[in-house]
Structure formats: structure tokens, C-alpha cells
Write a protein that holds these residues in place. Structure first.
Motif, PDB file in Angstrom:
ATOM      1  N   LEU A 195       0.981  -0.989  -0.011  1.00 39.46           N
ATOM      2  CA  LEU A 195       0.049   0.049   0.059  1.00 39.46           C
ATOM      3  C   LEU A 195       0.867   1.230   0.045  1.00 39.46           C
ATOM      4  O   LEU A 195       0.612   2.224  -0.718  1.00 39.46           O
ATOM      5  CB  LEU A 195      -0.871  -0.144   1.184  1.00 39.46           C
ATOM      6  CG  LEU A 195      -1.936  -1.043   1.218  1.00 39.46           C
ATOM      7  CD1 LEU A 195      -2.832  -0.887   2.522  1.00 39.46           C
ATOM      8  CD2 LEU A 195      -2.983  -1.063  -0.082  1.00 39.46           C
ATOM      9  N   LYS A 196       1.985   1.258   0.831  1.00 40.01           N
ATOM     10  CA  LYS A 196       2.838   2.535   0.878  1.00 40.01           C
ATOM     11  C   LYS A 196       3.444   2.926  -0.517  1.00 40.01           C
ATOM     12  O   LYS A 196       3.651   3.975  -0.894  1.00 40.01           O
ATOM     13  CB  LYS A 196       3.889   2.121   2.203  1.00 40.01           C
ATOM     14  CG  LYS A 196       4.893   3.391   2.107  1.00 40.01           C
ATOM     15  CD  LYS A 196       3.952   4.652   2.916  1.00 40.01           C
ATOM     16  CE  LYS A 196       5.000   5.704   3.265  1.00 40.01           C
ATOM     17  NZ  LYS A 196       4.165   6.864   3.795  1.00 40.01           N
ATOM     18  N   THR A 197       3.960   1.635  -0.890  1.00 37.17           N
ATOM     19  CA  THR A 197       4.645   1.524  -2.308  1.00 37.17           C
ATOM     20  C   THR A 197       3.784   2.538  -3.484  1.00 37.17           C
ATOM     21  O   THR A 197       4.429   3.331  -4.261  1.00 37.17           O
ATOM     22  CB  THR A 197       4.951   0.379  -2.939  1.00 37.17           C
ATOM     23  OG1 THR A 197       5.929  -0.530  -1.935  1.00 37.17           O
ATOM     24  CG2 THR A 197       5.405   0.488  -4.375  1.00 37.17           C
ATOM     25  N   TRP A 198       2.466   2.200  -3.375  1.00 42.15           N
ATOM     26  CA  TRP A 198       1.897   3.120  -4.300  1.00 42.15           C
ATOM     27  C   TRP A 198       0.718   4.244  -3.728  1.00 42.15           C
ATOM     28  O   TRP A 198      -0.144   4.553  -4.259  1.00 42.15           O
ATOM     29  CB  TRP A 198       0.647   2.013  -5.245  1.00 42.15           C
ATOM     30  CG  TRP A 198       1.781   0.904  -5.841  1.00 42.15           C
ATOM     31  CD1 TRP A 198       1.562  -0.509  -5.273  1.00 42.15           C
ATOM     32  CD2 TRP A 198       2.521   0.901  -6.558  1.00 42.15           C
ATOM     33  NE1 TRP A 198       2.594  -1.271  -6.078  1.00 42.15           N
ATOM     34  CE2 TRP A 198       3.218  -0.589  -6.905  1.00 42.15           C
ATOM     35  CE3 TRP A 198       3.201   1.849  -7.711  1.00 42.15           C
ATOM     36  CZ2 TRP A 198       4.174  -0.720  -7.778  1.00 42.15           C
ATOM     37  CZ3 TRP A 198       4.129   1.548  -8.296  1.00 42.15           C
ATOM     38  CH2 TRP A 198       4.388   0.348  -8.627  1.00 42.15           C
ATOM     39  N   ASN A 199       0.961   4.335  -2.616  1.00 42.61           N
ATOM     40  CA  ASN A 199       0.081   5.354  -1.687  1.00 42.61           C
ATOM     41  C   ASN A 199      -1.270   5.102  -1.981  1.00 42.61           C
ATOM     42  O   ASN A 199      -2.069   5.929  -2.523  1.00 42.61           O
ATOM     43  CB  ASN A 199       0.394   6.828  -2.101  1.00 42.61           C
ATOM     44  CG  ASN A 199       1.969   7.082  -1.969  1.00 42.61           C
ATOM     45  OD1 ASN A 199       2.500   7.024  -0.619  1.00 42.61           O
ATOM     46  ND2 ASN A 199       2.665   7.940  -2.872  1.00 42.61           N
ATOM     47  N   ALA A 200      -1.521   3.773  -1.762  1.00 39.25           N
ATOM     48  CA  ALA A 200      -3.040   3.386  -2.190  1.00 39.25           C
ATOM     49  C   ALA A 200      -4.242   3.697  -1.216  1.00 39.25           C
ATOM     50  O   ALA A 200      -5.163   3.754  -1.866  1.00 39.25           O
ATOM     51  CB  ALA A 200      -2.784   1.955  -2.457  1.00 39.25           C
ATOM     52  N   SER A 201      -3.543   3.492   0.024  1.00 35.19           N
ATOM     53  CA  SER A 201      -4.782   3.955   1.162  1.00 35.19           C
ATOM     54  C   SER A 201      -4.198   4.308   2.328  1.00 35.19           C
ATOM     55  O   SER A 201      -3.660   3.412   3.233  1.00 35.19           O
ATOM     56  CB  SER A 201      -5.502   2.483   1.256  1.00 35.19           C
ATOM     57  OG  SER A 201      -6.274   2.477   2.455  1.00 35.19           O
ATOM     58  N   ASP A 202      -4.228   5.579   2.615  1.00 33.10           N
ATOM     59  CA  ASP A 202      -3.612   5.954   3.989  1.00 33.10           C
ATOM     60  C   ASP A 202      -4.208   5.653   5.199  1.00 33.10           C
ATOM     61  O   ASP A 202      -3.825   5.231   6.343  1.00 33.10           O
ATOM     62  CB  ASP A 202      -3.988   7.530   3.931  1.00 33.10           C
ATOM     63  CG  ASP A 202      -2.887   8.135   2.941  1.00 33.10           C
ATOM     64  OD1 ASP A 202      -1.892   7.528   2.396  1.00 33.10           O
ATOM     65  OD2 ASP A 202      -3.005   9.543   2.336  1.00 33.10           O
ATOM     66  N   GLU A 203      -5.620   5.403   4.995  1.00 34.03           N
ATOM     67  CA  GLU A 203      -6.526   4.709   6.069  1.00 34.03           C
ATOM     68  C   GLU A 203      -6.073   3.388   6.469  1.00 34.03           C
ATOM     69  O   GLU A 203      -5.855   2.863   7.341  1.00 34.03           O
ATOM     70  CB  GLU A 203      -8.112   4.698   5.830  1.00 34.03           C
ATOM     71  CG  GLU A 203      -8.794   4.046   6.884  1.00 34.03           C
ATOM     72  CD  GLU A 203     -10.485   4.336   6.569  1.00 34.03           C
ATOM     73  OE1 GLU A 203     -11.026   3.637   7.277  1.00 34.03           O
ATOM     74  OE2 GLU A 203     -10.850   4.564   5.437  1.00 34.03           O
ATOM     75  N   GLY A 204      -5.689   2.502   5.268  1.00 35.17           N
ATOM     76  CA  GLY A 204      -5.332   0.990   5.515  1.00 35.17           C
ATOM     77  C   GLY A 204      -4.153   1.047   6.017  1.00 35.17           C
ATOM     78  O   GLY A 204      -3.822   0.241   6.852  1.00 35.17           O
TER      79      GLY A 204
END
Length: 844
Positions: free
Chosen positions: A95-104
């Protein structure tokens, strides 16, 4: 009852379409691995930088985060296990790699910080090797990605200790320094048997290791993978750009476009066999017999498989599959040689590898051990396989690593314990089905490098609902039949004789729990009534009746005329006549022929044997072993139970098979084995009463020996006859008896084995009460756990051993199902803590 049957039929139809349809993709039954899926989600598209190559995997990660913030496998009670920590970290990196979900990311980090110390502390003494390797690697990767981890002082020490243990492992087992450019590690002697090999953890190796393309290529399989591991192969591709790795990953993503399994490729045949095995364990085979037959037919032409496997991993997977196929095929009557799976006994390197790493191969060794249950006479390779597998299972249970992977599969430990302590032949099918229903939350298929692989179809809610309803439907039938049987026992006067054993419930429980088809109600009632009559009459001969009174009763049975009988003799004879008339009338109605004379002759023979044994006892006559066994085979009366009841099976027993002194070999084997089982457990009682049995006769003939030698002698005879009987039951060419009749013989043997395996349970008034409740009255304890409203609690967790570990928690869990939640302890602020059964921890 009708509504239950309709619900069962509807579920069967649904499962046939969803699970057994040939249109289904077998990979849809393989549980996705959050850890491996996250690694594919990290791979960048080489043609469009800044975008994930496998967006479906990233979507899966975003969609499958648990409400509590974690990814990975839950326990049997629906709670996070230790392997959720590396899985969650890998998903957070994706998720962090693609800035996909800050909440997740925020929720995942909160879970990791709140639960790492608990999960590690609870399992600290038994941290699996895979965890010690993978977890530090994921910590390093998460930090390198910019995730803020473990700032609390109380966690720094925990993390530090795991890193030190990882260094110890690498110092001990990393040997080829030309392939591993790892700084500050000393070379050690090669341990070629270590499993899984260190290189299979490529994605989790220390940050000091620079992945070398030449070393990576040298470890690639033909399909372009690193040990068939999606995570290791994804890491190898990202580090080297190797095209073969890319081809493997694209093939995997095409076959499993969203969540990917922990191992790829998987054997489709193994998946099918596992489905059949699972359906049978749950007691559902009767509903899917055509589907099962179709799957097994694909394996019927298996030949001896003595070819050299391709590498150790291929060999181990082959053993697992071959042993499972052998058991299923043999149990279904296929003529299959033991060498179809015992080939591994000729490979010393495989034997050594299994022995050195048995903790990682419990499910494989367990399958090998189960396969040897169905051994025939003279199959010495199966004897060797059984001794080898039992030794390794016992070793894993005693080992300091006994909890490795049992951390995430705790119920599997109980399954192995039962398998070792109570042989299959002494377990009743109905109770086995209940155990698998209750333990189904964790269904291990194969041990991988970081956990168990599982099949989703083995935990399908429809299948579990069917298993539950099917089991409870049987229980309803059994309760009704037992009440009817109790009324019969009361009306005939057999339950109020005033002497001996009142075993109405025991007799019915034995037949109901050993034969699982509800439609065979008439057969069950005939078997149970026969057993009750035999028990009462046998006790009358042993305990109550004077010799002249017993002679009068026996003569009345020979004449089939009870004129002049009185007291217990009159009650027994009247019940016998009514029972035989009932059976003969029903058979005449169904089949149009009269079997009254055959039934009378069997009972005449049985009563004569009882009188002869009583005469021996009263006169002090000591028969020879052969003479004793010839009479004892008849007096144990198993033929009196199985032959008349077999007349009502479909296909039924032919009339001429009821002729006395013309019994089939399989019937004679059952008669002899039942007698020997009884003799082993009753010799002390019979010695005190001045009676003889085979154990005492052997001791008398061998005065220089001791009683254990005589018991061993009888057990050896019993063991050989058991193998011979199994062969007659399972192989069509050895007997022309109908298959249902042969299986009724096997059920009867299992009942006697259950009664007399390690003690005389039949004579105990209490030992079987719990099993009876489980079989007939208490529904299975299959609990579906659901989270309820979130709330926070200051601190506190209690383990089953009573120790306390302090940490923060995020959720409250409770259970919904047949039982209310159990209150185990109170946390610091006074709120109640729920501790699920068989699990090491709970958090709130």
C-alpha cells in the motif's frame, strides 16, 4: 424432520454446482496468501513506471484487510495468529509503495503496534523458524519503505531478540558464501537437510544481502520460480529483471488474477483428492458418491511409481499425494499396490530429509500414517511405512519445536494426538465426523515455508452448514430410534431382569455411531435388538442360571418351544421368538421368501455354545486352544448379529449365506477377532471365576512365560486376522458377499475394537457416557465468530496457562452459535475477557 431433509437436499444441490462442477477452476479452491499477494502487488510495470504491474493483486490487498487492521490467516476461533504479522507488514509495504490507502496503512500500523508483543510473547518459547526469518525481513522492508515502526520501548526489546535469533540461524545454516554475499556471517558445515532452504526466503533475507542475478538464476526452477514461491520470485524479478521470473509471475497472475496462493503451481489432482477426503471426514460421502467415484476413477490405473522424482520438493509433494490417493482408493475397493506410495522407502536421502525436518511435514507424515491403516497381510512395506511415520509423528509431538505451525493450526495437534492414541479401527465413524466438523476451522493441506496451505472449499460455509445439519439430522433419527428400542426392551422385560448388564443404550449407540446412513433404520434396530438379547442371555448363562436351568432353556431353543420354562428363561425365550418372527415376517413381506429356519438355526448354535462353555466352567474341563476358539467364535455371537441384519441391506445377503457351519471366511474372521478382543480384556475376571480364555490357555501351555507374553501372543494373532479381514472387506475378488454386507462386518469389528481396545469399556457404566452424548444428544460445537461494536480497553490479556501479558487492544470479540461465550478472566479495568477454547490468547 421433513424440513431438515429438504434443507439438506437443497444444500447438496448447491454444493454439487459450486464445488464439484467440472467447469470450476480448481485454483478457485486454493486459499489466497496475503503475504504472497502483497509481493506481487509491489511489482512495478516495466512499461509504465509508477504503476503496479499486477493491479488485481493490489486491489485484493485493499479489499481484504480485516476490520481490525490485519491481513493473513485467522485462528480456529477467528482471531489473528502469529503469521498475520509478516503478512500485514508485507501488505502495508504494498500500500505504501503505491500510496494506495492512507487509512489502510494507519489501521495496519495500529494493529501491528498493538499486537506484536502479545503474539510474540504468547508464542515466544516456540517461535517458528519461518517467522524468525520472515518477520525481521518484513520489518526491515517496512522501515526502508518509510513506515514508522516500533517506537515504543517495550517493543524494541522484543524485536531485537527476534533479530538476534535470525542471526543465529544464518550463522548456523548459511554455508555457500559464493551465492550469499552476506556480511559478518561465519561459514558453517553444510546442513543439506534444512527445510525450507534459506534461498526460498529470498524476499526476507537481511538487508546486507545483495541479490546476485547469477545466484538467482542458479536457483530458478524450470518454470522460472524460486522454489515455486510467488513472494521469493517477485523479489527476484524486482532485483534482477529476469525474464523467466517475469514469465512465471505473469502465468500466476493470469491463473489467479487477484489473490495468489502461497505455492504455484499446485497439483490439481491433489486438490481433488483433498476435496474427497474432506467430504468423507465430515460424514457427507453418501450425498456425493457419484462425484467421489468420478474423481477416484481418474486415479484407478495408477501403477507402481518407482521413478526418480525431480528434486526433494517434488518428491515430498508426490508422497503426500500418493499416500492420500492410496488410502482413498483402497477404502473404495480399488486394487492398488502399496508401492504406489511406499516408493520413498527406497530413497535414503528422502527419509533423512523427512526425519531432519519432520516438524515442517506433519501433514505429509500424518497422511502416510493414515494410509497404513488399510494394510493387508504380507504387506511389509506398509509395516515399515507405518513404523517410520509413527516415529516421526511422536517425535514432532515431543520436540521443542512441537508448536511450529501449530501456532497457526492448533487443532491439528489434537488430530495427530488422537491418531496416535486411538487407532482408526477402534474409532466410530459418527464420532470421527463430529471431530472434523468441530475442528474444521483449520484444515491444513500442505506445510509451506511460512504456514499451512489451505483449500477454501474445505472451509466453505455451505459445506459446513450441510455437515452440521446432516449430523443433527442423524442425531434426531438416532434419538427416536433409541426411544423405540427402550420401549421394546421394557415391553419384552429384557431391561428388568434383575441381574447382569442393562446395555440397551450402549448397544444402540454402538451400531448407530459405527454405521452412518440414516436410511438403514431397520438394519440398526435388528443389530441393536440382537445385541441386547445376546447380552442378557449371555449374562444369564454366566451369572444367574443353574446348569439344569440353562440346559432346559437351550433345549427349548433347539425345539423352538418354550413349554415349561419359567423365570428369566421364559422371558428370554419369549423375546427371542418374537424377535425372530418379526425379522422373518418383514423379510417375507419384502423378499417373498421365508428365512425363519435359518434364523432359528443361528440362535440354536449360539445357545449351544453358551451351554458348552458353562459346562466346561462347572466341571473344570480345560479345552485345547483350537477347541476353545472354535466354540468361543460362536459364543461371542457376532455372526448372530451381522448375518440376519444383512438380509435387509441393498443388495442383500443371499438366503443360503445364513446356513450354519457354512459361513464365509470374512464372517469367521469377524467371529474369531471379536472373541480375541474380548479375551484380552477379560482374562483377569475369567481367571477369578474359574473360566478359560485364549490368554490363560496360552499361559498354561507356556509356564515359563508371563501374562504379557500371552497377551502379546493373542494380539499378534489378532493383528494378522485384522489385516486379512480388511482385505476381504475391501477387495471384491476374495468374497462374493455384497459390499454393504462386508462393510457391516467391518463396522461390527470397529465396535468390538472400540469396546475392548485398551480396556473393557462395555462393562463400564460410565466410560462411554460422554461419547453417547456426543453421538446422539449434543449438537456439534461449530462456532461462527463475529466481531461486535468496537471499543477500547486499557490493557490485559490472559493465556490458557494463566500468565498475563500487558498491551493495548482494539476490538471485542464474542461467539455466536451453540454455546455462550466463556468468561475466563477480568482485565485491569474490570471488563470481562473472553478466552476462546484451544487458543493461546484473545484481545479486546
Amino acid at each position: 424432520m421433513e424440513s431438515s431433509l429438504l434443507s439438506i437436499q437443497a444444500l447438496v444441490t448447491k454444493i454439487k454446482l459450486e464445488t464439484f462442477s467440472p467447469k470450476n477452476d480448481l485454483y478457485s479452491f486454493v486459499s489466497p496468501s496475503a503475504y504472497d499477494t502483497a509481493w506481487l502487488a509491489m511489482v512495478q510495470d516495466p512499461k509504465e513506471r509508477g504503476r503496479p504491474l499486477f493491479k488485481g493483486c493490489l486491489d485484493w490487498v485493499m479489499s481484504n484487510q480485516k476490520e481490525e487492521g490485519y491481513w493473513g490467516v485467522s485462528s480456529a476461533d477467528g482471531l489473528p495468529t502469529i503469521d498475520t504479522l509478516p503478512a500485514t507488514l508485507a501488505c502495508l509495504v504494498a500500500l505504501k509503495t503505491w500510496n494506495a490507502s492512507d487509512e489502510g496503512v494507519e489501521k495496519g500500523l495500529a494493529f501491528v503496534h498493538a499486537n506484536t508483543k502479545i503474539l510474540v510473547d504468547v508464542n515466544y518459547q516456540h517461535l517458528p523458524r519461518w517467522f524468525v526469518i520472515v518477520f525481521p525481513g518484513m520489518v526491515e522492508l517496512a522501515r526502508a519503505t518509510g513506515l514508522d515502526l516500533f517506537m515504543q520501548d517495550e517493543l524494541k526489546g522484543v524485536i531485537s531478540s527476534i533479530f538476534k535469533e535470525r542471526q543465529r540461524i544464518f550463522e548456523t545454516f548459511v554455508t555457500d558464501l559464493t551465492l550469499f554475499k552476506i556480511m559478518n556471517y561465519r561459514e558453517k558445515p553444510v546442513d543439506k537437510f534444512q527445510y525450507p532452504p534459506i534461498f526460498s526466503y529470498l524476499e526476507a533475507l537481511p538487508s546486507t544481502y545483495e541479490i546476485d542475478e547469477q545466484a538467482t538464476v542458479s536457483h530458478l526452477s524450470e518454470n522460472g520460480s524460486i522454489f515455486n514461491s510467488p513472494s521469493a520470485t517477485a523479489c527476484a524479478y524486482m532485483a534482477t529483471g529476469n525474464q523467466k521470473c517475469m514469465d512465471y509471475l505473469e502465468s500466476l497472475a493470469q491463473r489467479c488474477p487477484y489473490g495468489v496462493p502461497s505455492m504455484y503451481p499446485m497439483d490439481g489432482g491433489l486438490i481433488k483428492l483433498s476435496m474427497v477426503d474432506h467430504i468423507q471426514k465430515l460424514g457427507l460421502a453418501e450425498h456425493f458418491q457419484e462425484d467421489i467415484d468420478e474423481i477416484l476413477e481418474q486415479f484407478r490405473n495408477r501403477k507402481k511409481q518407482l521413478s526418480e522424482p525431480r528434486g526433494t520438493d517434488d518428491a515430498l509433494a508426490k508422497i503426500y499425494k500418493d499416500s492420500l490417493a492410496f488410502r482413498l482408493l483402497r477404502m473404495h475397493g480399488y486394487n492398488i499396490t502399496p508401492w504406489s506410495f511406499c516408493w520413498f522407502l527406497n530413497h535414503e536421502d528422502i527419509l533423512d530429509h523427512l526425519e531432519q525436518n519432520c516438524e515442517h511435514f506433519r501433514s505429509l507424515i500424518y497422511n502416510v500414517y493414515r494410509a497404513t491403516d488399510v494394510i493387508f497381510a504380507g504387506e511389509y512395506e506398509l509395516e515399515e511405512a507405518r513404523m517410520f511415520s509413527r516415529k516421526l509423528l511422536e517425535k514432532t509431538m515431543k520436540s521443542s519445536m512441537a508448536y511450529d505451525n501449530f501456532v497457526t493450526c492448533p487443532s491439528f495437534r489434537g488430530v495427530i494426538e488422537q491418531e496416535l492414541s486411538l487407532p482408526w479401527i477402534a474409532r466410530l465413524d459418527h464420532l470421527d465426523h463430529r471431530m472434523w466438523i468441530e475442528e474444521n476451522r483449520v484444515s491444513p493441506l500442505w506445510t509451506g515455508k511460512a504456514s499451512f496451505y489451505r483449500l477454501t472449499c474445505l472451509q466453505d460455509e455451505n459445506i459446513m452448514q450441510l455437515a452440521m445439519e446432516n449430523f443433527k439430522f442423524r442425531q434426531l433419527i438416532y434419538r427416536n430410534e433409541l426411544e423405540e428400542l427402550k420401549r421394546w426392551s421394557k415391553v419384552t422385560g429384557l431391561c428388568d431382569m434383575g441381574f447382569g448388564r442393562e446395555k440397551t443404550t450402549y448397544c444402540y449407540f454402538a451400531v448407530a455411531a459405527s454405521s452412518c446412513l440414516p436410511r438403514d433404520s431397520l438394519v440398526r434396530m435388528i443389530v441393536a435388538k440382537s445385541a441386547i438379547l445376546i447380552t442378557v442371555a449371555d449374562d444369564f448363562f454366566d451369572m444367574k442360571g443353574a446348569l439344569d436351568e440353562l440346559q432346559e432353556l437351550t433345549e427349548a431353543v433347539q425345539r423352538w418351544d418354550g413349554k415349561g420354562l419359567r423365570g428369566p428363561s421364559k422371558v428370554i425365550f419369549a423375546a427371542l421368538v418374537d424377535f425372530v418372527t418379526e425379522i422373518a415376517t418383514e423379510f417375507l413381506h419384502q423378499q417373498g421368501s421365508d428365512i425363519t429356519r435359518y434364523l432359528q438355526d443361528i440362535w440354536r448354535e449360539t445357545f449351544s455354545s453358551w451351554l458348552l462353555e458353562t459346562t466346561w466352567s462347572n466341571t473344570g474341563y480345560i479345552p485345547s486352544a483350537d477347541e476353545y476358539l472354535r466354540v468361543g467364535m460362536t459364543s461371542i455371537a457376532t455372526h448372530t448379529i451381522v448375518l440376519p441384519s444383512s438380509c435387509f441391506l441393498s443388495p442383500r445377503l443371499p438366503d443360503d449365506k445364513l446356513k450354519t457351519n457354512h459361513y464365509e471366511t470374512i464372517t469367521k474372521l469377524l467371529m474369531a477377532m471379536a472373541r480375541l478382543l474380548n479375551d484380552i480384556q477379560s482374562y483377569q475376571k475369567e481367571q477369578e471365576e474359574g473360566k478359560m480364555n485364549l490368554v490363560l490357555l496360552h499361559l498354561k501351555a507356556n509356564p515359563d512365560g508371563d501374562i504379557e507374553d500371552s497377551i502379546g501372543y493373542v494380539k499378534n494373532i489378532l493383528d494378522e486376522k485384522r489385516k486379512e479381514l480388511l482385505q476381504h472387506v475391501l477387495m471384491d475378488e476374495l468374497s462374493d458377499l455384497p459390499k454393504p454386507c462386508k462393510h457391516l462386518h467391518l463396522s461390527c469389528l470397529k465396535v468390538f475394537q472400540m469396546f475392548f481396545d485398551s480396556s473393557n469399556r462395555f462393562d463400564s457404566n460410565t466410560e462411554l457416557l460422554q461419547d453417547i452424548k456426543k453421538a446422539i444428544y449434543d449438537p456439534p460445537e461449530y462456532r461462527i465468530l463475529k466481531p461486535i461494536r468496537p471499543q477500547r480497553c486499557s490493557r490485559g490479556v490472559t493465556t490458557q496457562k494463566g500468565s498475563t501479558v500487558h498491551a493495548h487492544f482494539n476490538r471485542t470479540f464474542t461467539s455466536y452459535g451453540s454455546k455462550s461465550p466463556k468468561i475466563f478472566a477480568t482485565v485491569d479495568d474490570g471488563r470481562k475477557l473472553l478466552i476462546p477454547p484451544r487458543f493461546n490468547f484473545c484481545y479486546i
